[in-house]
Every structure is written in structure tokens, then in C-alpha cells.
Design a protein around this motif. Structure first.
Motif, PDB file in Angstrom:
ATOM      1  N   GLU A 137      -3.496  10.588  -3.186  1.00 43.62           N
ATOM      2  CA  GLU A 137      -3.700  10.950  -1.654  1.00 43.62           C
ATOM      3  C   GLU A 137      -3.882  12.377  -1.732  1.00 43.62           C
ATOM      4  OE1 GLU A 137      -0.624   8.570   0.979  1.00 43.62           O
ATOM      5  OE2 GLU A 137      -0.017   8.403  -0.618  1.00 43.62           O
TER       6      GLU A 137
ATOM      7  N   GLU B 162      -8.618   0.387  -7.405  1.00 44.07           N
ATOM      8  CA  GLU B 162      -9.609   2.383  -7.983  1.00 44.07           C
ATOM      9  C   GLU B 162      -8.608   2.973  -6.281  1.00 44.07           C
ATOM     10  OE1 GLU B 162     -13.891   2.476  -8.525  1.00 44.07           O
ATOM     11  OE2 GLU B 162     -13.814   4.139  -7.792  1.00 44.07           O
ATOM     12  N   ILE B 163      -8.746   1.988  -5.185  1.00 41.17           N
ATOM     13  CA  ILE B 163      -8.551   2.691  -4.227  1.00 41.17           C
ATOM     14  C   ILE B 163      -7.004   3.119  -3.886  1.00 41.17           C
ATOM     15  CG2 ILE B 163      -8.271   2.572  -1.270  1.00 41.17           C
ATOM     16  CD1 ILE B 163     -10.640   0.808  -1.616  1.00 41.17           C
TER      17      ILE B 163
ATOM     18  N   ALA C  19     -15.961  -0.985   2.780  1.00 38.44           N
ATOM     19  CA  ALA C  19     -17.015  -0.057   2.808  1.00 38.44           C
ATOM     20  C   ALA C  19     -17.382  -0.419   1.901  1.00 38.44           C
ATOM     21  CB  ALA C  19     -17.056   1.246   3.252  1.00 38.44           C
ATOM     22  N   ARG C  20     -16.679  -1.285   0.311  1.00 38.15           N
ATOM     23  CA  ARG C  20     -17.349  -1.175  -0.977  1.00 38.15           C
ATOM     24  C   ARG C  20     -17.919  -2.388  -0.830  1.00 38.15           C
ATOM     25  NH1 ARG C  20     -14.181   2.871  -5.143  1.00 38.15           N
ATOM     26  NH2 ARG C  20     -15.616   1.409  -6.389  1.00 38.15           N
TER      27      ARG C  20
ATOM     28  N   ARG D 204       0.201   4.512   2.365  1.00 44.33           N
ATOM     29  CA  ARG D 204      -1.337   3.814   3.094  1.00 44.33           C
ATOM     30  C   ARG D 204      -0.937   3.535   4.464  1.00 44.33           C
ATOM     31  NH1 ARG D 204      -5.334   6.358  -1.684  1.00 44.33           N
ATOM     32  NH2 ARG D 204      -3.148   6.722  -3.453  1.00 44.33           N
TER      33      ARG D 204
ATOM     34  N   THR E 213       0.629  -1.463   0.183  1.00 46.95           N
ATOM     35  CA  THR E 213       0.669  -0.079  -0.232  1.00 46.95           C
ATOM     36  C   THR E 213       1.015   1.245   0.032  1.00 46.95           C
ATOM     37  OG1 THR E 213      -0.082   0.038   2.672  1.00 46.95           O
ATOM     38  CG2 THR E 213      -1.769  -1.373   1.526  1.00 46.95           C
TER      39      THR E 213
ATOM     40  N   ASP F 204      -6.212   1.451   6.592  1.00 42.49           N
ATOM     41  CA  ASP F 204      -6.974   2.538   5.842  1.00 42.49           C
ATOM     42  C   ASP F 204      -7.702   1.707   5.077  1.00 42.49           C
ATOM     43  OD1 ASP F 204      -6.374   4.013   8.299  1.00 42.49           O
ATOM     44  OD2 ASP F 204      -5.492   5.753   6.939  1.00 42.49           O
ATOM     45  N   VAL F 205      -6.990   1.149   3.887  1.00 46.78           N
ATOM     46  CA  VAL F 205      -7.325   0.619   2.271  1.00 46.78           C
ATOM     47  C   VAL F 205      -8.167  -0.420   2.991  1.00 46.78           C
ATOM     48  CG1 VAL F 205      -6.061  -0.083   0.727  1.00 46.78           C
ATOM     49  CG2 VAL F 205      -4.874   1.714   1.501  1.00 46.78           C
TER      50      VAL F 205
ATOM     51  N   ALA G 278     -10.270  -0.582   5.944  1.00 45.81           N
ATOM     52  CA  ALA G 278     -11.717   0.037   5.439  1.00 45.81           C
ATOM     53  C   ALA G 278     -12.298   0.107   4.989  1.00 45.81           C
ATOM     54  CB  ALA G 278     -11.484   0.864   6.947  1.00 45.81           C
ATOM     55  N   ALA G 279     -11.651   1.174   3.826  1.00 45.68           N
ATOM     56  CA  ALA G 279     -12.076   1.973   2.418  1.00 45.68           C
ATOM     57  C   ALA G 279     -12.488   1.014   1.617  1.00 45.68           C
ATOM     58  CB  ALA G 279     -11.146   2.812   1.531  1.00 45.68           C
ATOM     59  N   ALA G 280     -12.286  -0.018   0.973  1.00 43.43           N
ATOM     60  CA  ALA G 280     -12.306  -1.787   0.630  1.00 43.43           C
ATOM     61  C   ALA G 280     -13.739  -2.077   1.283  1.00 43.43           C
ATOM     62  CB  ALA G 280     -11.546  -2.565   0.661  1.00 43.43           C
TER      63      ALA G 280
END
Ligand SMILES: *Cc1c(COP(=O)(O)O)cnc(C)c1O
Length: 341
Positions: A341, A335-336, A300-301, A289, A286, A293-294, A296-298
Motif C-alpha cells: 500500500e 495483484e491489486i 480500470a484493468r 483498503r 480488502t 478503490d480496489v 475501481a482499480a480492477a
């Protein structure tokens, strides 16, 4: 949710459940569970060893294998990212007085040089002597990497010449077997003790088997008791593992293809995050990053992956995700990771 956190998340298929429900069982502490005995014998034969011991987890098999080979106050050598060093909660030290010293392999791949640099079977009265070496194939945190057979042969010869034990943590040896076509026994015979898991890519709900000589396994059976590991009609579980041996080994090639497809989808938007993908595990870098965090973002999707290091993510393909889902998940993660950033 497309769940790529691990290949342990698979549930038993209806046909596997039916095989489990129909299992003939008995009290295994008395050695009377025919299904467990069948699994132990079949797994031992498959790996070119005399005997097997069915255990609740791969960690328990590793714990017993290392206890067989390493006396209290002596050491086990392994890779710094090995499961035995990173994911077994210090049990080898806490329960069996084992010291662990590690080398730093590239993506988990071990060479004789790594081992030879640390190997000291007779370190004298003031230092810890080496009793055994552990290798992992495929290498989990290294990214599902396969240990080249030539390396394994060399390390095996090195250990035999030095009179130290050699353990294989083959939780995912099935994946190395399917990816390379190397027979399981060709791997197995190079080691004193081997652990294989049925609860990962093979899709059984529970269980691992330790194989070794008949003498070692008889001792491991006794050592398992103080771990609370003696069990009764667990043939129900062994039946799931036997079913997996019959039906879920060859299909691991599909998981490997799905992992490559996932990685290619990530690479479309974040080419630097991806290394090569030898089996069913994709380790992603990552960069700056935080991996958490990555992840968590994934999530959420709708995509679950594991944060395994500060900047390391892992995605694992398995029986319960399709190749299309893996491509879709790869696009989300790419995509994330590819976004500014
Ligand atoms: C999963 C795993 C194990 C064993 O894990 P358990 O959860 O205890 O069954 C051991 N070694 C490796 C490399 C693994 O990936």
C-alpha cells in the motif's frame, strides 16, 4: 470487460431466446397464460409444494412470502446480512408493517442457537412478537455459503414447535442443490414458503417463483396486485425460466469450479483476502483498503467486481464467463490486493 459483479448480468442464450419467442401465451391476470402456469406448477412440484406464483423479481417473491407469514406489528427474524434485511429497501416495513430483527451469523450460516436466542412468539403487549423466521440458501453476502441440511432441519423443527412461519430465500437454492446433491424438495419441504430466482445463475433474463400451499399462493396472487405485479402475456419470460430448468441447472457446477479457480488465482498474490468458496460467489476481504478503490482499480484493468461493504468485495461466476477468464480476473484482483500500500 470480464464482468463478475453478479450472476444477474447474464444474457439469454440464442436457444433460450428461441424458446421464449415460441412461447404460448395468454393473459395471466385472467390465469390464462399456459407457459406461466406450467412454470408455476413445475417449480412447486420440484420444491415439494402445492402451488407457485411467477413474479418479476426475487424481492417481490420475498415481499409476498413475508406478508403471508408476518402480520403488521409482528416481526421477522433473519441474518444481519440477509437479502431481505439488506437489499429490499425496507419494503417489508414500509408496505406490510413488518419489523425485522437480526442475528449475526458466521458467513451467513444460521444455527438453531441464533434463532432460539431471538425467537419470542408471544412477547406480550409491550414487545414485538415473532411471527416468522427467514433463512437464505445459498447465502449471498455471506459468500455463497450453504446452510447445512442438519441446521435447516433443526430450525424448521424449532419454528414448527413454536408455531412461527419459516421462509426460505432460495434465490440461489439451485447452487446449494448442485453443490451438495440434496434434492430441491428436501430443502423445500422444511419451509412454509420458498423463493427461487431464474434470473441469477440459471441465466433467464427475468423472473422468480414463490412456492407455498395452494391457500397461501391464492392469497399471494391477490397481494401481488397492489404491488403492480399482475402481468399479462409474461409467458414469454416464463419460457426462458423453463428453458433454464431444462438446460442450465447442472452446469452450475462449472460456475462453482470457476469460482474456486478465481479464488485460487487471487490467493496466489493475496492469500489473506480469500475465504473458502462453497459455490459461485467469492467474497474478498480488502483489509485496510477501501473496497471501492480496489473495485475501481480492477475495473480500470478490465475486471468488474462489486464493492459490497467498506472492506468487502464480491465476485460472482456465471454462464457468460469462462473459467479461463475467471483465472485471468483473479490474477488482476490478486495483484491489486497483494501490492504494497
Ligand atoms: C438476487 C437475490 C434476491 C432477489 O433479487 P431481485 O433482484 O429482486 O430478483 C433475493 N435474495 C437473494 C439472496 C438474492 O441474491
Amino acid at each position: 470487460m470480464i464482468d463478475l459483479r453478479s450472476d444477474t448480468v447474464t444474457g439469454p442464450t440464442p436457444a433460450m431466446r428461441a424458446a421464449m419467442a415460441a412461447a404460448e401465451v395468454g393473459d395471466d391476470v385472467y390465469g390464462e397464460d399456459p407457459t406461466i402456469r406450467a412454470l408455476e406448477e413445475r417449480t412447486a412440484r420440484l420444491l415439494g409444494h402445492e402451488a407457485g406464483l411467477f413474479c418479476a423479481t426475487g424481492s417481490q417473491c420475498n415481499l409476498l412470502a413475508v406478508a403471508l407469514l408476518v402480520q403488521p406489528g409482528t416481526e421477522l427474524l433473519c441474518d444481519a446480512q440477509a437479502h431481505v434485511a439488506r437489499a429490499e429497501m425496507g419494503a417489508h416495513a414500509a408496505l406490510h408493517g413488518v419489523s425485522v430483527r437480526t442475528w449475526d451469523g458466521r458467513a451467513g450460516v444460521a444455527t438453531t442457537a441464533h434463532v432460539a436466542r431471538l425467537l419470542q412468539p408471544d412477547a406480550g403487549p409491550f414487545l414485538v412478537s415473532t411471527a416468522a423466521v427467514a433463512l437464505e440458501n445459498t447465502h449471498n453476502f455471506g459468500g455463497g455459503t450453504i446452510q447445512p441440511l442438519e441446521h435447516l432441519r433443526e430450525v424448521s423443527a424449532l419454528c414448527r414447535d413454536a408455531g412461527v412461519g419459516l421462509h426460505l430465500d432460495g434465490a440461489r437454492l439451485w447452487n446449494a442443490h448442485v453443490a451438495t446433491g440434496t434434492p430441491m424438495a428436501t430443502f423445500g419441504q422444511l419451509f412454509d414458503t420458498v423463493t427461487v430466482c431464474f434470473s441469477k445463475g440459471l441465466g433467464a433474463p427475468v423472473g422468480s417463483v414463490l412456492v407455498a400451499s395452494a391457500e397461501h399462493i391464492a392469497r399471494a396472487r391477490v397481494l401481488r396486485k397492489p404491488l403492480g405485479g399482475g402481468w399479462r402475456q409474461a409467458g414469454i419470460l416464463a419460457a426462458g425460466a423453463l428453458y433454464a430448468l431444462d438446460h442450465h441447472v447442472d452446469r452450475l457446477a462449472d460456475d462453482h469450479a470457476a469460482a474456486r479457480a478465481f479464488a485460487a488465482a487471487v490467493a496466489e498474490q493475496a492469500p489473506h483476502a480469500v475465504a473458502n468458496v462453497p459455490t459461485n460467489i467469492v467474497v474478498l476481504d480488502t483489509a485496510t483498503r477501501p473496497a471501492r478503490d480496489v473495485a475501481a482499480a480492477a475495473a480500470a484493468r478490465g475486471v468488474a467486481v462489486s464493492a459490497l461493504g467498506v472492506h468487502v468485495l464480491r465476485a460472482v461466476t456465471h454462464l457468460d464467463v469462462t473459467r479461463e477468464q475467471c483465472v485471468e480476473a483473479g490474477a488482476v484482483v490478486g495483484e491489486i490486493l497483494g501490492a504494497p500500500e
